[in-house]
Design an enzyme around this catalytic site. Structure first.
Site, PDB file in Angstrom:
ATOM      1  N   GLU A  33       0.766  -1.396   0.047  1.00 49.29           N
ATOM      2  CA  GLU A  33       0.043  -0.175  -0.100  1.00 49.29           C
ATOM      3  C   GLU A  33       0.907   1.393  -0.139  1.00 49.29           C
ATOM      4  OE1 GLU A  33      -3.105   0.453  -0.492  1.00 49.29           O
ATOM      5  OE2 GLU A  33      -3.772  -1.668  -0.455  1.00 49.29           O
ATOM      6  N   TYR A 116      -7.144   6.427   4.216  1.00 45.29           N
ATOM      7  CA  TYR A 116      -7.449   5.347   2.932  1.00 45.29           C
ATOM      8  C   TYR A 116      -6.385   3.999   3.155  1.00 45.29           C
ATOM      9  CZ  TYR A 116      -6.207   2.512  -0.848  1.00 45.29           C
ATOM     10  OH  TYR A 116      -5.754   1.643  -1.555  1.00 45.29           O
ATOM     11  N   ASP A 134     -10.009   5.674  -2.274  1.00 43.85           N
ATOM     12  CA  ASP A 134      -8.859   6.336  -2.908  1.00 43.85           C
ATOM     13  C   ASP A 134      -9.630   6.839  -4.280  1.00 43.85           C
ATOM     14  OD1 ASP A 134      -9.192   4.389  -4.508  1.00 43.85           O
ATOM     15  OD2 ASP A 134      -7.190   3.612  -4.817  1.00 43.85           O
TER      16      ASP A 134
END
Ligand code: SF4
Length: 350
Positions: A33, A116, A134
Protein backbone atom coordinates in the site's frame (compact mmCIF):
# COMPACT_ATOMS: atom_id res chain seq x y z
CA UNK A 1 -29.26 -0.31 -6.73
CA UNK A 2 -27.47 -3.38 -7.94
CA UNK A 3 -23.90 -2.59 -6.99
CA UNK A 4 -22.18 -4.91 -4.50
CA UNK A 5 -23.05 -8.37 -5.88
CA UNK A 6 -22.18 -7.76 -9.54
CA UNK A 7 -19.02 -6.00 -8.41
CA UNK A 8 -17.85 -8.95 -6.27
CA UNK A 9 -18.81 -11.47 -8.97
CA UNK A 10 -16.73 -9.51 -11.44
CA UNK A 11 -13.83 -9.41 -8.97
CA UNK A 12 -13.98 -13.18 -8.42
CA UNK A 13 -13.62 -13.68 -12.16
CA UNK A 14 -11.19 -10.86 -13.00
CA UNK A 15 -9.12 -9.98 -9.94
CA UNK A 16 -5.50 -9.31 -10.75
CA UNK A 17 -2.93 -11.81 -9.45
CA UNK A 18 -0.83 -9.53 -7.31
CA UNK A 19 1.83 -10.96 -4.97
CA UNK A 20 0.53 -9.13 -1.87
CA UNK A 21 -2.89 -10.67 -2.41
CA UNK A 22 -1.62 -14.20 -1.97
CA UNK A 23 -1.65 -13.99 1.83
CA UNK A 24 -2.94 -11.82 4.67
CA UNK A 25 0.40 -10.75 6.12
CA UNK A 26 -0.20 -7.16 7.34
CA UNK A 27 3.50 -6.30 6.81
CA UNK A 28 3.36 -7.17 3.11
CA UNK A 29 -0.03 -5.54 2.62
CA UNK A 30 1.22 -2.38 4.35
CA UNK A 31 4.41 -2.41 2.23
CA UNK A 32 2.40 -2.76 -1.00
CA UNK A 33 0.00 0.00 0.00
CA UNK A 34 2.85 2.42 0.76
CA UNK A 35 4.59 1.64 -2.53
CA UNK A 36 1.34 2.04 -4.48
CA UNK A 37 0.36 5.36 -2.85
CA UNK A 38 1.74 7.36 -5.78
CA UNK A 39 2.93 4.59 -8.08
CA UNK A 40 1.35 2.41 -10.77
CA UNK A 41 1.12 -1.32 -10.02
CA UNK A 42 3.37 -2.19 -12.98
CA UNK A 43 6.15 0.06 -11.69
CA UNK A 44 5.66 -0.77 -8.01
CA UNK A 45 5.82 -4.55 -8.44
CA UNK A 46 9.63 -4.71 -8.89
CA UNK A 47 10.10 -2.52 -5.82
CA UNK A 48 7.75 -4.73 -3.79
CA UNK A 49 9.77 -7.84 -4.69
CA UNK A 50 13.07 -6.08 -3.93
CA UNK A 51 11.87 -4.94 -0.48
CA UNK A 52 10.41 -8.33 0.45
CA UNK A 53 13.59 -10.06 -0.61
CA UNK A 54 15.80 -7.69 1.38
CA UNK A 55 13.43 -7.41 4.36
CA UNK A 56 11.18 -10.50 4.59
CA UNK A 57 9.52 -9.16 7.75
CA UNK A 58 9.02 -5.92 9.63
CA UNK A 59 11.79 -6.76 12.13
CA UNK A 60 14.37 -7.03 9.34
CA UNK A 61 13.24 -3.68 7.93
CA UNK A 62 13.50 -2.11 11.37
CA UNK A 63 17.22 -3.01 11.44
CA UNK A 64 17.93 -1.20 8.14
CA UNK A 65 19.58 2.21 7.90
CA UNK A 66 17.77 5.11 6.25
CA UNK A 67 20.41 5.19 3.51
CA UNK A 68 19.74 1.52 2.65
CA UNK A 69 15.99 2.04 2.49
CA UNK A 70 16.29 5.22 0.40
CA UNK A 71 18.66 3.48 -1.98
CA UNK A 72 16.23 0.60 -2.50
CA UNK A 73 13.44 3.15 -2.96
CA UNK A 74 15.39 5.20 -5.50
CA UNK A 75 13.35 6.04 -8.60
CA UNK A 76 9.94 5.75 -6.93
CA UNK A 77 9.84 9.43 -5.90
CA UNK A 78 8.01 10.92 -2.90
CA UNK A 79 10.84 9.80 -0.65
CA UNK A 80 9.02 10.76 2.55
CA UNK A 81 7.14 7.49 2.02
CA UNK A 82 10.38 5.52 2.45
CA UNK A 83 11.47 7.53 5.49
CA UNK A 84 8.06 7.11 7.15
CA UNK A 85 8.06 3.43 6.31
CA UNK A 86 11.35 2.86 8.13
CA UNK A 87 10.12 4.89 11.09
CA UNK A 88 6.94 2.78 11.26
CA UNK A 89 8.89 -0.50 10.97
CA UNK A 90 11.05 0.58 13.91
CA UNK A 91 8.05 1.74 15.94
CA UNK A 92 6.08 -1.49 15.41
CA UNK A 93 9.13 -3.65 16.16
CA UNK A 94 10.38 -1.77 19.19
CA UNK A 95 7.22 -0.31 20.76
CA UNK A 96 4.60 -2.89 19.72
CA UNK A 97 6.83 -5.96 19.93
CA UNK A 98 6.54 -6.56 16.18
CA UNK A 99 2.75 -6.88 16.26
CA UNK A 100 1.10 -4.76 13.54
CA UNK A 101 -2.00 -2.88 14.84
CA UNK A 102 -5.24 -4.51 13.65
CA UNK A 103 -7.82 -1.71 13.43
CA UNK A 104 -7.97 1.22 11.03
CA UNK A 105 -8.07 3.62 13.98
CA UNK A 106 -4.81 2.25 15.43
CA UNK A 107 -3.13 1.80 12.03
CA UNK A 108 -3.80 5.45 11.18
CA UNK A 109 -1.68 6.52 14.15
CA UNK A 110 1.41 5.12 12.39
CA UNK A 111 3.61 7.55 10.51
CA UNK A 112 2.83 8.06 6.81
CA UNK A 113 -0.56 6.37 6.98
CA UNK A 114 -3.74 8.27 6.17
CA UNK A 115 -7.38 7.17 6.37
CA UNK A 116 -7.36 5.38 3.01
CA UNK A 117 -4.24 3.29 3.66
CA UNK A 118 -5.37 2.47 7.21
CA UNK A 119 -8.76 1.28 5.95
CA UNK A 120 -7.19 -0.73 3.13
CA UNK A 121 -4.80 -2.56 5.49
CA UNK A 122 -7.46 -3.15 8.18
CA UNK A 123 -10.03 -4.48 5.71
CA UNK A 124 -7.65 -6.65 3.67
CA UNK A 125 -5.42 -8.04 6.44
CA UNK A 126 -7.88 -8.07 9.37
CA UNK A 127 -11.32 -8.16 7.69
CA UNK A 128 -12.47 -4.92 9.36
CA UNK A 129 -15.69 -3.71 7.68
CA UNK A 130 -14.53 -0.27 6.58
CA UNK A 131 -14.45 1.29 3.10
CA UNK A 132 -11.06 2.41 1.74
CA UNK A 133 -11.64 5.40 -0.52
CA UNK A 134 -8.84 6.25 -2.95
CA UNK A 135 -8.97 8.04 -6.32
CA UNK A 136 -10.31 4.95 -8.10
CA UNK A 137 -13.07 4.47 -5.54
CA UNK A 138 -13.99 8.17 -5.69
CA UNK A 139 -14.42 7.89 -9.43
CA UNK A 140 -16.45 4.65 -9.45
CA UNK A 141 -18.78 5.67 -6.61
CA UNK A 142 -19.33 9.23 -7.82
CA UNK A 143 -20.09 8.03 -11.36
CA UNK A 144 -22.28 5.10 -10.36
CA UNK A 145 -24.38 7.18 -7.94
CA UNK A 146 -24.25 10.31 -10.12
CA UNK A 147 -22.72 12.59 -7.48
CA UNK A 148 -22.46 16.05 -9.03
CA UNK A 149 -20.85 17.89 -6.11
CA UNK A 150 -17.06 18.37 -6.33
CA UNK A 151 -15.45 15.32 -4.71
CA UNK A 152 -12.42 17.38 -3.66
CA UNK A 153 -14.67 19.40 -1.33
CA UNK A 154 -15.99 18.12 2.03
CA UNK A 155 -19.62 17.77 0.95
CA UNK A 156 -18.98 15.68 -2.19
CA UNK A 157 -16.30 13.68 -0.45
CA UNK A 158 -18.53 12.78 2.48
CA UNK A 159 -21.28 11.57 0.10
CA UNK A 160 -18.75 9.18 -1.46
CA UNK A 161 -17.53 7.95 1.96
CA UNK A 162 -21.07 7.37 3.18
CA UNK A 163 -22.14 5.42 0.09
CA UNK A 164 -18.94 3.34 0.01
CA UNK A 165 -19.52 2.28 3.63
CA UNK A 166 -23.24 1.71 3.10
CA UNK A 167 -22.71 -0.65 0.15
CA UNK A 168 -19.62 -2.35 1.63
CA UNK A 169 -19.93 -6.14 1.86
CA UNK A 170 -19.40 -6.82 5.55
CA UNK A 171 -18.32 -10.42 5.05
CA UNK A 172 -15.73 -9.58 2.42
CA UNK A 173 -14.66 -5.99 3.13
CA UNK A 174 -11.12 -6.43 1.78
CA UNK A 175 -12.35 -7.97 -1.46
CA UNK A 176 -15.01 -5.27 -1.81
CA UNK A 177 -12.42 -2.51 -1.48
CA UNK A 178 -10.02 -4.17 -3.89
CA UNK A 179 -12.85 -4.88 -6.34
CA UNK A 180 -13.72 -1.17 -6.64
CA UNK A 181 -10.07 -0.24 -6.93
CA UNK A 182 -9.56 -2.79 -9.71
CA UNK A 183 -12.72 -1.71 -11.48
CA UNK A 184 -11.57 1.91 -11.29
CA UNK A 185 -8.15 1.17 -12.73
CA UNK A 186 -9.17 -1.36 -15.38
CA UNK A 187 -12.69 -0.42 -16.49
CA UNK A 188 -13.97 2.83 -15.02
CA UNK A 189 -10.86 4.69 -16.17
CA UNK A 190 -10.47 8.45 -15.77
CA UNK A 191 -10.85 8.96 -19.54
CA UNK A 192 -12.94 6.82 -21.87
CA UNK A 193 -14.35 4.37 -19.30
CA UNK A 194 -15.18 0.95 -20.76
CA UNK A 195 -18.87 1.13 -19.85
CA UNK A 196 -19.97 -1.58 -22.27
CA UNK A 197 -17.88 -4.16 -20.39
CA UNK A 198 -18.66 -2.83 -16.91
CA UNK A 199 -20.45 -5.21 -14.50
CA UNK A 200 -22.44 -2.37 -12.89
CA UNK A 201 -23.38 -0.49 -16.04
CA UNK A 202 -27.09 -1.34 -15.74
CA UNK A 203 -27.66 0.97 -12.75
CA UNK A 204 -24.87 3.49 -13.36
CA UNK A 205 -26.18 7.07 -13.23
CA UNK A 206 -23.27 8.71 -15.06
CA UNK A 207 -23.62 6.23 -17.89
CA UNK A 208 -27.39 6.73 -18.08
CA UNK A 209 -27.10 10.53 -18.04
CA UNK A 210 -24.13 10.71 -20.42
CA UNK A 211 -21.99 12.32 -17.73
CA UNK A 212 -19.03 9.97 -17.60
CA UNK A 213 -16.72 12.70 -18.90
CA UNK A 214 -18.00 15.22 -16.30
CA UNK A 215 -18.01 13.07 -13.14
CA UNK A 216 -16.16 13.07 -10.81
CA UNK A 217 -16.44 16.85 -10.61
CA UNK A 218 -13.49 18.70 -9.14
CA UNK A 219 -13.08 22.29 -8.08
CA UNK A 220 -9.49 23.05 -7.24
CA UNK A 221 -6.18 22.23 -8.79
CA UNK A 222 -2.79 22.26 -7.04
CA UNK A 223 -0.81 25.38 -7.88
CA UNK A 224 2.45 24.41 -9.53
CA UNK A 225 5.42 26.70 -8.97
CA UNK A 226 8.64 27.01 -10.95
CA UNK A 227 11.96 26.13 -9.37
CA UNK A 228 15.27 27.02 -11.03
CA UNK A 229 18.44 25.37 -9.81
CA UNK A 230 22.07 25.78 -10.80
CA UNK A 231 24.12 22.77 -9.74
CA UNK A 232 27.89 23.02 -9.42
CA UNK A 233 29.36 19.61 -10.14
CA UNK A 234 32.78 19.95 -8.54
CA UNK A 235 35.44 17.34 -9.20
CA UNK A 236 38.93 16.71 -7.97
CA UNK A 237 40.96 13.69 -9.19
CA UNK A 238 37.96 11.45 -9.84
CA UNK A 239 36.08 12.53 -6.71
CA UNK A 240 32.84 14.51 -6.80
CA UNK A 241 31.46 16.89 -4.16
CA UNK A 242 28.05 15.75 -2.90
CA UNK A 243 25.82 17.22 -0.25
CA UNK A 244 22.91 15.69 1.65
CA UNK A 245 19.66 17.68 1.68
CA UNK A 246 18.76 18.20 5.30
CA UNK A 247 15.82 20.56 4.96
CA UNK A 248 12.21 19.36 5.01
CA UNK A 249 10.86 18.52 1.58
CA UNK A 250 10.39 15.61 -0.80
CA UNK A 251 14.16 15.27 -1.26
CA UNK A 252 15.05 15.31 2.44
CA UNK A 253 18.17 13.19 3.17
CA UNK A 254 18.81 12.49 -0.53
CA UNK A 255 22.16 13.47 -2.06
CA UNK A 256 22.77 16.03 -4.77
CA UNK A 257 25.40 18.57 -5.82
CA UNK A 258 26.08 21.98 -4.25
CA UNK A 259 23.56 24.35 -5.76
CA UNK A 260 22.33 27.88 -6.17
CA UNK A 261 18.59 28.27 -5.94
CA UNK A 262 17.29 30.96 -8.28
CA UNK A 263 13.80 32.36 -7.97
CA UNK A 264 13.44 33.74 -11.46
CA UNK A 265 15.10 32.81 -14.75
CA UNK A 266 15.14 36.46 -15.79
CA UNK A 267 17.77 37.25 -13.15
CA UNK A 268 19.75 34.12 -13.87
CA UNK A 269 23.46 34.75 -14.39
CA UNK A 270 25.30 33.14 -17.25
CA UNK A 271 27.38 31.18 -14.73
CA UNK A 272 26.76 30.43 -11.05
CA UNK A 273 28.88 32.33 -8.57
CA UNK A 274 32.01 30.43 -7.48
CA UNK A 275 31.72 29.59 -3.76
CA UNK A 276 34.32 31.22 -1.54
CA UNK A 277 35.60 27.84 -0.26
CA UNK A 278 36.98 26.97 -3.69
CA UNK A 279 40.65 27.73 -4.29
CA UNK A 280 41.32 30.27 -6.94
CA UNK A 281 40.67 28.83 -10.39
CA UNK A 282 41.08 30.44 -13.78
CA UNK A 283 38.51 28.09 -15.22
CA UNK A 284 34.93 29.04 -15.98
CA UNK A 285 32.28 26.46 -15.01
CA UNK A 286 31.26 24.48 -18.10
CA UNK A 287 27.54 24.11 -18.72
CA UNK A 288 27.16 20.35 -19.21
CA UNK A 289 23.39 19.96 -19.35
CA UNK A 290 19.99 21.46 -18.63
CA UNK A 291 17.19 19.17 -17.43
CA UNK A 292 13.52 19.75 -16.77
CA UNK A 293 11.76 17.68 -14.15
CA UNK A 294 8.22 17.73 -12.79
CA UNK A 295 7.20 17.12 -9.20
CA UNK A 296 3.53 17.24 -8.18
CA UNK A 297 3.84 20.87 -7.04
CA UNK A 298 6.95 22.06 -8.86
CA UNK A 299 8.33 22.39 -12.36
CA UNK A 300 12.10 22.24 -11.99
CA UNK A 301 14.66 23.49 -14.47
CA UNK A 302 18.18 22.55 -13.46
CA UNK A 303 21.46 23.53 -15.06
CA UNK A 304 24.53 21.41 -14.32
CA UNK A 305 27.92 23.16 -14.40
CA UNK A 306 31.16 21.20 -14.29
CA UNK A 307 34.22 22.63 -12.57
CA UNK A 308 37.50 20.82 -11.82
CA UNK A 309 39.12 22.26 -8.73
CA UNK A 310 42.39 21.70 -6.89
CA UNK A 311 41.23 21.58 -3.27
CA UNK A 312 38.61 19.47 -1.45
CA UNK A 313 36.83 21.77 1.00
CA UNK A 314 34.54 20.25 3.66
CA UNK A 315 31.86 22.84 2.97
CA UNK A 316 30.54 24.57 -0.15
CA UNK A 317 28.40 27.66 0.30
CA UNK A 318 28.45 26.83 4.03
CA UNK A 319 26.94 23.36 3.51
CA UNK A 320 28.79 20.14 4.43
CA UNK A 321 29.96 18.08 1.46
CA UNK A 322 31.61 14.70 1.02
CA UNK A 323 33.99 13.81 -1.81
CA UNK A 324 32.76 10.57 -3.27
CA UNK A 325 34.77 8.52 -5.78
CA UNK A 326 33.01 8.19 -9.14
CA UNK A 327 32.68 4.40 -8.82
CA UNK A 328 30.78 4.80 -5.54
CA UNK A 329 28.35 7.42 -6.85
CA UNK A 330 25.72 4.70 -7.43
CA UNK A 331 25.68 3.86 -3.71
CA UNK A 332 24.17 7.23 -2.80
CA UNK A 333 20.40 7.71 -2.77
CA UNK A 334 19.79 10.60 -5.16
CA UNK A 335 16.67 12.32 -6.58
CA UNK A 336 15.58 11.05 -9.99
CA UNK A 337 16.71 14.38 -11.52
CA UNK A 338 20.30 13.70 -10.40
CA UNK A 339 20.02 10.09 -11.57
CA UNK A 340 18.94 11.34 -15.04
CA UNK A 341 21.91 13.68 -15.22
CA UNK A 342 24.35 11.03 -14.02
CA UNK A 343 23.22 8.32 -16.41
CA UNK A 344 23.76 10.67 -19.37
CA UNK A 345 26.93 12.45 -18.33
CA UNK A 346 28.97 10.17 -16.08
CA UNK A 347 31.54 9.72 -18.86
CA UNK A 348 32.54 13.35 -18.29
CA UNK A 349 34.09 12.26 -14.99
CA UNK A 350 36.51 9.62 -16.33
S1 SF4 B 1 -20.83 2.09 -16.33
FE1 SF4 B 1 -19.10 3.27 -17.00
S2 SF4 B 1 -19.08 5.10 -15.71
FE2 SF4 B 1 -20.44 3.61 -14.75
S3 SF4 B 1 -19.16 2.58 -13.27
FE3 SF4 B 1 -19.11 1.37 -15.13
S4 SF4 B 1 -17.34 2.11 -16.30
FE4 SF4 B 1 -17.80 3.60 -14.71
Amino acid sequence: MNFTSPLLNWYDAHSRNLPWREQKDPYKIWLSEIILQQTRVEQGMAYYYAFVERYPGIRQMADATEDEVLKLWQGLGYYSRARNMLHTAQFVTRQLNGSFPSTAKEIQKLKGIGPYTAAAIASIAFNEPIAAVDGNVLRVISRFFGIQDPVDKPDGRSQVDTLANEYLNRLRPGDFNQAIMDLGSQVCKPRNPLCSSCPIQKDCMANALGLTDKIPMKQGKTKVSEWHLDYLVLTNKGHIAMKQRTRQGVWKNLWDFPETNISSPTVRDEFPEIPSEISHSTQIPELLATFSHKLSHRDITARFFLLHISNTPDTINGQNVIWTPKKRFGELAVPILIEKFWSKHQQNFD
